[in-house]
Design a protein around this motif. Structure first.
Motif, short mmCIF file in Angstrom:
data_model
loop_
_atom_site.label_atom_id
_atom_site.label_comp_id
_atom_site.label_asym_id
_atom_site.label_seq_id
_atom_site.Cartn_x
_atom_site.Cartn_y
_atom_site.Cartn_z
N PHE A 62 0.20 8.27 -10.55
CA PHE A 62 0.96 7.45 -11.50
C PHE A 62 1.71 8.26 -12.56
O PHE A 62 1.98 7.76 -13.66
CB PHE A 62 0.03 6.43 -12.19
N CYS A 73 -5.59 -1.44 -12.58
CA CYS A 73 -4.76 -0.50 -13.33
C CYS A 73 -3.41 -1.08 -13.73
O CYS A 73 -2.60 -0.38 -14.35
CB CYS A 73 -4.56 0.80 -12.56
N ASN A 74 -3.16 -2.34 -13.44
CA ASN A 74 -1.90 -2.93 -13.88
C ASN A 74 -2.06 -3.61 -15.23
O ASN A 74 -3.14 -3.63 -15.82
CB ASN A 74 -1.36 -3.92 -12.83
N GLU A 102 -1.68 -3.14 -3.84
CA GLU A 102 -1.31 -4.33 -4.59
C GLU A 102 -1.91 -5.53 -3.88
O GLU A 102 -1.68 -5.74 -2.69
CB GLU A 102 0.21 -4.46 -4.67
N THR A 116 -7.19 5.19 -13.61
CA THR A 116 -6.93 3.79 -13.28
C THR A 116 -7.29 2.81 -14.41
O THR A 116 -6.44 2.02 -14.81
CB THR A 116 -7.60 3.40 -11.95
N MET A 152 -3.71 -4.48 -9.17
CA MET A 152 -3.41 -3.15 -8.66
C MET A 152 -4.65 -2.28 -8.79
O MET A 152 -5.28 -2.23 -9.84
CB MET A 152 -2.25 -2.53 -9.44
N GLY A 181 -6.26 1.75 -7.55
CA GLY A 181 -6.00 3.07 -6.97
C GLY A 181 -7.28 3.57 -6.34
O GLY A 181 -8.36 3.51 -6.94
N SER A 190 -2.43 3.48 -3.76
CA SER A 190 -2.54 2.28 -4.58
C SER A 190 -2.39 1.06 -3.68
O SER A 190 -1.67 1.10 -2.67
CB SER A 190 -1.48 2.26 -5.68
N LYS A 234 0.86 -1.17 0.00
CA LYS A 234 0.00 0.00 0.00
C LYS A 234 0.90 1.23 0.00
O LYS A 234 1.73 1.39 0.90
CB LYS A 234 -0.91 0.02 1.23
#
Length: 315
Positions: A147, A53-54, A20, A117, A63, A65, A18, A9
């Protein structure tokens, strides 16, 4: 539903963190496509939708946000203040209601604020596929933009256009959206004001509805003065339900044990869309287009109502 570990985080901008998320046993997570989101059960008890968003090829993590909304009903505030690295969360498998057009030859991505995102995942996929695209990112200040470090790196940097509302680089939508061409698709995500600006500009420039795609993060206020009761009939059983002026179709049917898939309960995600066999809906959602509303063969039971005394639903 899945149990996942919050493996990381970090703060990525002012009021944006964000997260993970990884599987508890190290197994690959279910696949997803660019534009997909997951439902997250927050510590506040509310379920909220967050875009992935990954890169869609990554199976070892998701991921997301999360913007800490000052008008939060508990979800985003709980994510910021109560969720820490090492905790577990319950999430849904990914679902995509905002996909890239499969036949698109060129793609214009417009993100406002936290709307970056889903666009980030789209940019990763389009870049890998070698498809022509531009990503226009508008934000209030540099500090509030998430980002930026990722967007400044290869392979995305050459496709990115930044629009700082506090500087002289504000987005001129009329210029960017001038002269739409076949095969070019437009995607918009962000605050309501930003989205309305882009969508109204696109309409004035002659963009066809089928080349315009959008995802709202919050529903516009709905005026309930004058709402009237009506009836809903279920085609499969003939059961009829009275829908009071102050309750939704979803609430009444859910209370009666009739299962309807739902997520946002605000008319922005499309999860609960149901076929209408008879009657005319009073559309209150922001998911379907005006053209789709005009057909009157589907509606959102979480927020929409009826213009006729009865709706017969394909349930």
């Amino acid at each position: 539903m899945l149990q996942v570990l919050v493996s990381r985080k970090i703060a990525v901008a002012e009021s944006i963190c964000s997260f993970e998320l990884c599987s508890l046993n190290g197994e690959p997570l279910p696949p997803f496509t660019a534009g997909a989101h997951i439902d997250v059960q927050t510590p506040a008890g509310a379920t909220r939708q967050y875009s992935l968003c990954n890169h869609p090829e990554e199976r070892h993590r998701y991921m997301i946000g999360v913007l800490k909304d000052p008008q939060s009903r508990g979800g985003s505030q709980a994510m910021h203040e109560q969720v820490e690295q090492g905790q577990t969360l319950t999430i849904s498998e990914p679902r995509n209601l905002f996909p890239l057009a499969a036949d698109g030859k060129r793609h214009l991505l417009f993100a406002g604020g936290i709307g970056i995102t889903p666009m980030l995942a789209m940019a990763y996929e389009l870049s890998q596929r070698g498809v022509d695209f531009e990503l226009h990112y508008s934000f209030r200040t540099q500090a509030s933009a998430a980002f930026l470090d990722v967007l400044a790196e290869a392979p995305l940097a050459r496709h990115v256009r930044l629009h700082d509302n506090a500087a002289a680089t504000q987005l001129d939508a009329a210029t960017v959206l001038a002269a739409p061409t076949p095969g070019t698709h437009l995607y918009v995500c962000g605050p309501s004001g930003f989205m309305n600006y882009l969508l109204s500009t696109a309409a004035s420039q002659g963009w066809p509805a089928e080349q315009t795609h959008r995802e709202f993060f919050a529903a516009a206020p709905i005026e309930h003065d004058g709402d009237q009761p009506f009836e809903v009939e279920l085609a499969s059983s003939g059961q009829t339900f009275h829908i009071p002026a102050d309750r939704s179709v979803f609430e009444v049917l859910d209370e009666a044990g009739i299962e309807i898939e739902t997520s946002c309960e605000q008319g922005i995600c499309g999860a609960c869309i149901t076929r209408v066999l008879q009657g005319t809906p009073d559309h209150r959602d922001q998911f379907m287009t005006d053209k789709e509303h005009a057909v009157n063969d589907r509606f959102t039971p979480c927020c929409s109502r009826a213009k006729t005394p009865r709706l017969v639903l394909d349930l």
